[in-house]
Design an enzyme around this catalytic site. Structure first.
Site, PDB file in Angstrom:
ATOM      1  CG  ASP A   1      -1.808   1.216   1.299  1.00  0.00           C
ATOM      2  OD1 ASP A   1      -2.965   1.108   0.872  1.00  0.00           O
ATOM      3  OD2 ASP A   1      -1.346   2.278   1.779  1.00  0.00           O
TER       4      ASP A   1
ATOM      5  CE1 TYR B   1       0.394   7.935   2.663  1.00  0.00           C
ATOM      6  CE2 TYR B   1       0.974   5.712   1.973  1.00  0.00           C
ATOM      7  CZ  TYR B   1       0.110   6.575   2.622  1.00  0.00           C
ATOM      8  OH  TYR B   1      -1.020   6.082   3.219  1.00  0.00           O
TER       9      TYR B   1
ATOM     10  CE  LYS C   1      -3.878   4.703   0.861  1.00  0.00           C
ATOM     11  NZ  LYS C   1      -2.426   4.425   0.811  1.00  0.00           N
TER      12      LYS C   1
ATOM     13  CG  HIS D   1      -4.934   9.719   0.467  1.00  0.00           C
ATOM     14  ND1 HIS D   1      -3.570   9.705   0.284  1.00  0.00           N
ATOM     15  CD2 HIS D   1      -5.131   9.206   1.705  1.00  0.00           C
ATOM     16  CE1 HIS D   1      -2.969   9.211   1.349  1.00  0.00           C
ATOM     17  NE2 HIS D   1      -3.896   8.910   2.237  1.00  0.00           N
TER      18      HIS D   1
END
Length: 281
Positions: free
Chosen positions: A45, A50, A75, A108
């Site tokens: 994931d 990120y 996401k 997200h």
């Protein structure tokens, strides 16, 4: 060890246990994900937010694992909600991940106070990305019941997954109930409550009796409830511990005792999706 799978409402399946990369530094991601793959994780994931998709892609490519043996989630970042940006940003993610498709693509955050509150338009663009073959499944993250009802009523299409904050201190039962009513699988982020489960008396008592850690007991609680979990760690030893969840079971009494730790809304540790509206600069 074969990880159990969860059936999704679009006819596909998802491994119930995965590995999360939230807060893994970009320059450490390739080695960290490689270590997770060595342990046996096959569900990874990540997210545009990120900043470590390239590291994930590097590790996946170096692993030489067959594509059909991997499950990859990313996401949509909060600054990519406009219709043209959904596909463009996903194509950029695929390039970084060195993939021609992701298994699961999620919005997200709903951002109900941004973009004129038009997360329905964003959802329609997600469905178009799936139809274009860029994602096998599409879903959402941090969607509350009103957000879910809005996108389902507008399109007739329910997300395959809703990734939400869930842990013993915040069971998020109302959202899970709506997920269940629409056949939406619930993924639990922050499954061990940012480490707060460690040292909890109820969990420690169960863990000591079973010869497990309180984190393992908590993750097993999630699995027996039907949650999908993806604990994260940069420690290979902790990765291995988090993977060792299938040689024991919690009793009905154990499950009830852990259920009793729920503090409702006061147990939430992350942002409230009804008010969270942060987008990158």
């Amino acid at each position: 060890m074969t990880v159990p799978t969860i059936d999704l409402n679009d006819g596909t399946t998802i491994p119930q246990l995965g590995f999360g990369t939230f807060q893994v530094e970009p320059d450490e991601t390739a080695d960290t994900v490689a270590a997770a793959l060595d342990v046996g994780y096959r569900h990874i994931d990540t997210a545009q937010m990120y900043g470590n998709e390239a590291g994930v892609g590097e590790a996946l490519a170096a692993s030489k694992l067959a594509r059909e043996d991997l499950y990859v989630t990313t996401k949509l970042n909060n600054n990519n909600h406009r219709t043209p940006d959904v596909r463009r940003s996903l194509e950029e993610s695929l390039s970084k991940l060195q993939l021609d498709r992701v298994d699961l693509f999620l919005i997200h955050w709903p951002l109900p106070t941004r973009y004129d509150g038009d997360y329905v338009g964003t959802w329609k663009a997600m469905l178009e990305a799936r139809e274009a073959g860029l994602a096998t499944s599409v879903g959402v993250s941090n969607f509350e019941p009103a957000h879910l009802e809005a996108i389902i009523n507008a399109t007739g299409k329910a997300p395959a997954v809703n990734q939400i904050e869930v842990h013993p201190f915040f069971a998020n039962s109302k959202v899970r109930a709506v997920d269940n009513a629409h056949g939406i699988a619930t993924e639990a982020w922050s499954p061990i409550a940012q480490g707060e489960v460690l040292g909890n008396e109820v969990l420690e008592e169960i863990a000591e009796r079973l010869g497990k850690s309180s984190a393992q007991v908590t993750l097993r609680w999630h699995l027996q409830r039907g949650d999908i979990v993806f604990p994260k760690s940069v420690s290979p030893e902790r990765m291995k511990e988090n993977f060792e969840l299938f040689d024991f079971e919690l009793t009905e009494a154990d499950m009830g005792a852990i259920d009793g730790l729920d503090q409702g809304a006061t147990g939430r540790m992350g942002p409230d999706p009804d008010t969270f509206d942060t987008i990158p600069d």
